[in-house]
Design an enzyme around this catalytic site. Structure first.
Site, mmCIF file in Angstrom:
data_model
loop_
_atom_site.group_PDB
_atom_site.id
_atom_site.type_symbol
_atom_site.label_atom_id
_atom_site.label_comp_id
_atom_site.label_asym_id
_atom_site.label_seq_id
_atom_site.Cartn_x
_atom_site.Cartn_y
_atom_site.Cartn_z
ATOM 1 N N LYS A 217 10.144 1.314 -11.114
ATOM 2 C CA LYS A 217 9.147 0.417 -11.182
ATOM 3 C C LYS A 217 9.567 -0.892 -11.838
ATOM 4 O O LYS A 217 10.225 -0.855 -12.589
ATOM 5 C CB LYS A 217 7.832 0.981 -11.885
ATOM 6 C CG LYS A 217 7.465 2.460 -11.458
ATOM 7 C CD LYS A 217 6.548 2.034 -10.229
ATOM 8 C CE LYS A 217 5.899 3.337 -9.617
ATOM 9 N NZ LYS A 217 4.797 2.924 -8.752
ATOM 10 N N ASP A 245 9.011 -1.493 -7.051
ATOM 11 C CA ASP A 245 7.766 -1.409 -6.894
ATOM 12 C C ASP A 245 7.121 -2.373 -8.072
ATOM 13 O O ASP A 245 7.131 -2.066 -9.133
ATOM 14 C CB ASP A 245 7.307 -0.021 -6.970
ATOM 15 C CG ASP A 245 5.635 0.295 -6.820
ATOM 16 O OD1 ASP A 245 4.827 -0.911 -6.726
ATOM 17 O OD2 ASP A 245 5.467 1.137 -6.620
ATOM 18 N N GLU A 271 7.821 -3.553 -3.245
ATOM 19 C CA GLU A 271 6.528 -2.896 -2.837
ATOM 20 C C GLU A 271 5.508 -3.665 -3.858
ATOM 21 O O GLU A 271 5.668 -3.766 -5.098
ATOM 22 C CB GLU A 271 6.745 -1.523 -3.179
ATOM 23 C CG GLU A 271 5.615 -0.746 -2.901
ATOM 24 C CD GLU A 271 5.945 0.677 -3.096
ATOM 25 O OE1 GLU A 271 7.008 1.167 -2.825
ATOM 26 O OE2 GLU A 271 4.881 1.432 -3.479
ATOM 27 N N GLU A 298 -0.334 1.041 -0.200
ATOM 28 C CA GLU A 298 -1.041 2.310 -0.891
ATOM 29 C C GLU A 298 -2.403 2.052 -1.313
ATOM 30 O O GLU A 298 -3.247 3.188 -1.533
ATOM 31 C CB GLU A 298 -0.389 2.952 -2.038
ATOM 32 C CG GLU A 298 -0.326 2.145 -3.323
ATOM 33 C CD GLU A 298 0.479 2.411 -4.486
ATOM 34 O OE1 GLU A 298 1.967 2.625 -4.316
ATOM 35 O OE2 GLU A 298 0.210 2.709 -5.569
ATOM 36 N N ASP A 321 -1.826 5.304 3.218
ATOM 37 C CA ASP A 321 -2.236 6.347 2.254
ATOM 38 C C ASP A 321 -3.194 7.366 2.916
ATOM 39 O O ASP A 321 -4.114 7.003 3.828
ATOM 40 C CB ASP A 321 -2.942 5.767 0.960
ATOM 41 C CG ASP A 321 -3.195 6.345 -0.022
ATOM 42 O OD1 ASP A 321 -2.436 6.664 -0.922
ATOM 43 O OD2 ASP A 321 -4.424 7.355 -0.025
ATOM 44 N N HIS A 348 2.614 6.368 1.514
ATOM 45 C CA HIS A 348 2.598 6.626 0.003
ATOM 46 C C HIS A 348 2.238 7.894 -0.491
ATOM 47 O O HIS A 348 1.434 8.503 0.176
ATOM 48 C CB HIS A 348 1.474 5.381 -0.424
ATOM 49 C CG HIS A 348 0.928 5.880 -1.807
ATOM 50 N ND1 HIS A 348 -0.290 6.193 -2.130
ATOM 51 C CD2 HIS A 348 1.749 5.648 -2.858
ATOM 52 C CE1 HIS A 348 -0.409 6.449 -3.633
ATOM 53 N NE2 HIS A 348 0.747 5.874 -4.011
#
Lengths: 434, 434
Positions: A217, A245, A271, A298, A321, A348
């Site tokens: 992240k 992400d 992402e 997602e 998703d 995702h």
């Protein structure tokens, strides 16, 4: 003839917020499921759910109740005969549609209900969902796709051509998946809530377990992001893939600058660099940061957003998703759109049960739609699988192809009872949610 | 110092479905309000609402309850000091945000709560909301704008420049609005549920009442649409404006063909020709049908969608909505974006109470932002005004500028009691909703 006799919905929440699991730049929640059971007059029960982040799970549960009249009493054969008409009876309800349309709470709930019906379809066929879909003739499969508002990008004829081509080499691809499993990457190494030592140890241990792609992240302080990226890159070496992400936290121009500042760690993709509705923003970021791939999806609200991401060249990987959109008919539309535009799909997963669902979508995509593993991976997060009766299994950084009939969506009754909010023992003990 | 002491929410529904009022190509509902009252420790009560279409109003009510902790106990002065921070405490809630983000049920509820706080701000200032805003210094106004994820199109400096220019001639524009009222158009003539004779009579009577712009619904059978368009055009003559509203029913290519087929009736605009999330689709339609204007916005999920519609040149009129988005800070962003791109704003109204709200937004836009009446009109629908304590008034096809302090959002207690669902007398008598 099986008939659906009732819809039960359970508000199930896992107290993950306190541990920092799942923490990122904008989310910090108690992983939760709006868990739907479809009772029938036969031996089968359908299971489906949508994933939420804690507080507010009562809203998606209430939305399932508001949609239940569209499914109660329906013969399963009717829903199989007209799967798109059925899905649209929910998403185009003349009163509820205003609350979206086709987005947010009402669409999350639609996904839970429609997916539960498809779990029944697969169980009735005695096949895992991926196989039910992969075995269908092209004509029937095309009839399962929701083309509404996307025919400027994908026509039924386009879809039929893609799915027909997907019959070539099908047996060999299936044998390959059965032998080798599904390529995947892990997101369990770098949540923002984890300290550096934990990140280092997790990256090292994931690498030792065979993972050659992992995600961290970003979107915190720039120096923190870079330091953590260097830690992981040092652990996994130059050849393993490192994804980043940002969970939507940046402005468009900021996303371009911040991605450039992380380039030294050689990200495979960036992402959710900005707001998920910003098709044009993603397109500008993708042009600026190439060859780093921009990916999102997602929380892409529906197939109309995914269509535009592809039309605009805004992403080089699509992350569908399983629960955000209106169930299988809309997921099929997204898989086919991606194939039409030649963009690989990396679903995702994570949350509650998303890994269990998307393994089916990934397998079907490889077998009949995308037909290549190049640049394709399923996300894997090592959380909460123990609550499912048919949990994902991984071996050497790959998912094992699921075998049981259905959509792998069934939760263990003991888990539902233990974590039901607010009356389950976990919540009765710990008090208020995070 | 006034403090908000409690949040009450009422599920109020009017049985409009049976009459065909409000029927269009995709909606047929019981016009409803998720009505929010903010109690304070002083003499004031704040009122706000979001509009829904009947079933599902319980979901937006539940979402208001899920958001209530962000406002309960807060001093009004704190919310005034940081209006964007307050609005984002709702829209960026680390758990609820997953349910949108910034779209659907959770964002509709955010709008109701944030608007109720602004009703309190205006009542505390003793001014109608339009005047509270128009009187503010530029610096304070800029501090009321939610710029998140739109700074690639509108910076605080851009906004300040627009609002500073809006001080020139302010007094003259205000005197003009006080004297002449607000230009508007009526949508009461051509709902799809109305027979031809009723459409003809309503068009004739609206013209006689001074309306020189009116809107019909399209998107039914092509022959029906054209026949009704000819009826209205015959009644109102060649100079009055005829708008057409397809309520999202068409595919992109279909929208282009169907609009061309209606061109003989000289539509001023084609509204919602396709899915509201389809920025690129609207852009293609606008290029194809020009000089007919493409307009949309009543269900534009948030400022990020509006930003892109403008960036892509997808619309020649923007229809902001007062309740769809996250309240005044986001509405201000949308007004300023439109001004930056030189596109006029014609707010969406109708439903329950939307006319009451948007008259304030229109007046403020003219006074400080757009500063022109060219191509600008407020929508007017002659329904349900009697349930508000400060209802809109029209004179010769124009709104009369509102005078009472607040946001004109307060419903009559007797109406709330009569139409509350499911326990109000109307619903207790008539049984189940449509």
């Amino acid at each position: 003839m099986t008939r659906i006799t009732g819809v039960r919905v359970h508000d199930v929440r896992f107290p993950t917020a306190a541990a920092g699991d799942g923490s990122d730049a904008v989310n910090r929640g108690d992983y939760s499921a709006t868990y739907v059971e479809l009772a029938t007059d036969g031996p089968l029960t359908g299971a489906g759910f949508t994933f939420t982040n804690g507080r507010g799970n009562e809203l998606t549960c209430a939305a399932v109740r508001a949609l239940a009249h569209h499914v109660e009493g329906r013969p399963l054969a009717d829903l199989w005969a007209d799967p798109v008409g059925f899905a649209r009876s929910l998403s185009a309800d003349v009163q509820l549609r205003w609350l979206g349309p086709e987005k947010g709470v009402i669409h999350l709930a639609t996904g839970a209900v429609v997916n539960a019906v498809w779990d029944l379809h697969a169980k009735e066929a005695g096949k895992p969902l991926w196989q039910l879909l992969a075995d269908l003739p092209t004509g029937k499969l095309v009839g399962c796709v929701d083309f509404r508002h996307i025919t400027d990008a994908l026509t039924p004829a386009d879809a039929a051509a893609i799915l027909d081509r997907g019959r070539d080499g099908l047996d060999a691809r299936r044998a390959e998946l059965e032998r080798d499993g599904l390529p995947s990457y892990t997101t369990s190494v770098g949540w923002l809530g984890y300290p550096d030592d934990k990140v280092r140890e997790l990256a090292r241990s994931a690498y030792a377990d065979g993972w050659r792609a992992m995600k961290m992240k970003v979107g915190g302080e720039p120096a923190d992001d870079l330091r953590r990226a260097r830690i992981i890159r040092a652990e996994i070496g130059p050849d393993a893939l490192l994804m980043m992400d940002a969970n939507q936290v940046w402005e468009v121009d900021e996303a371009i600058a911040r991605t450039a500042a992380l380039a030294e760690a050689d990200p495979y993709w960036i992402e959710e660099p900005t707001h998920p509705d910003d098709v044009l923003g993603h397109a500008r970021i993708q042009r600026a940061v190439a060859p780093i791939r921009v990916v999102t999806g997602e929380v892409a609200a529906n197939r109309v957003i995914v269509k535009q991401l592809l039309q605009a060249g805004a992403v080089r990987v699509v992350q569908i998703d399983a629960c955000r959109v209106g169930g299988i008919p809309e997921v099929l539309a997204e898989l086919l759109l991606a194939a039409k535009y030649g963009v690989p799909v990396c679903p995702h997963a994570g949350g509650v049960g998303l890994c269990e669902l998307v393994q089916h979508l990934f397998a079907f995509d490889y077998l009949r739609v995308g037909t290549s593993l190049d640049g394709r991976m399923v996300e894997y997060v090592d959380h909460l699988h123990e609550h499912f009766t048919d949990p994902v299994r991984t071996r050497g950084g790959r998912y094992v192809l699921p075998r049981e009939p259905g959509y792998s969506a069934t939760m263990r009754p003991a888990s539902v009872a233990e974590f039901r909010f607010p009356d389950g023992p976990v919540w009765a003990r710990s008090g208020k949610p995070g």
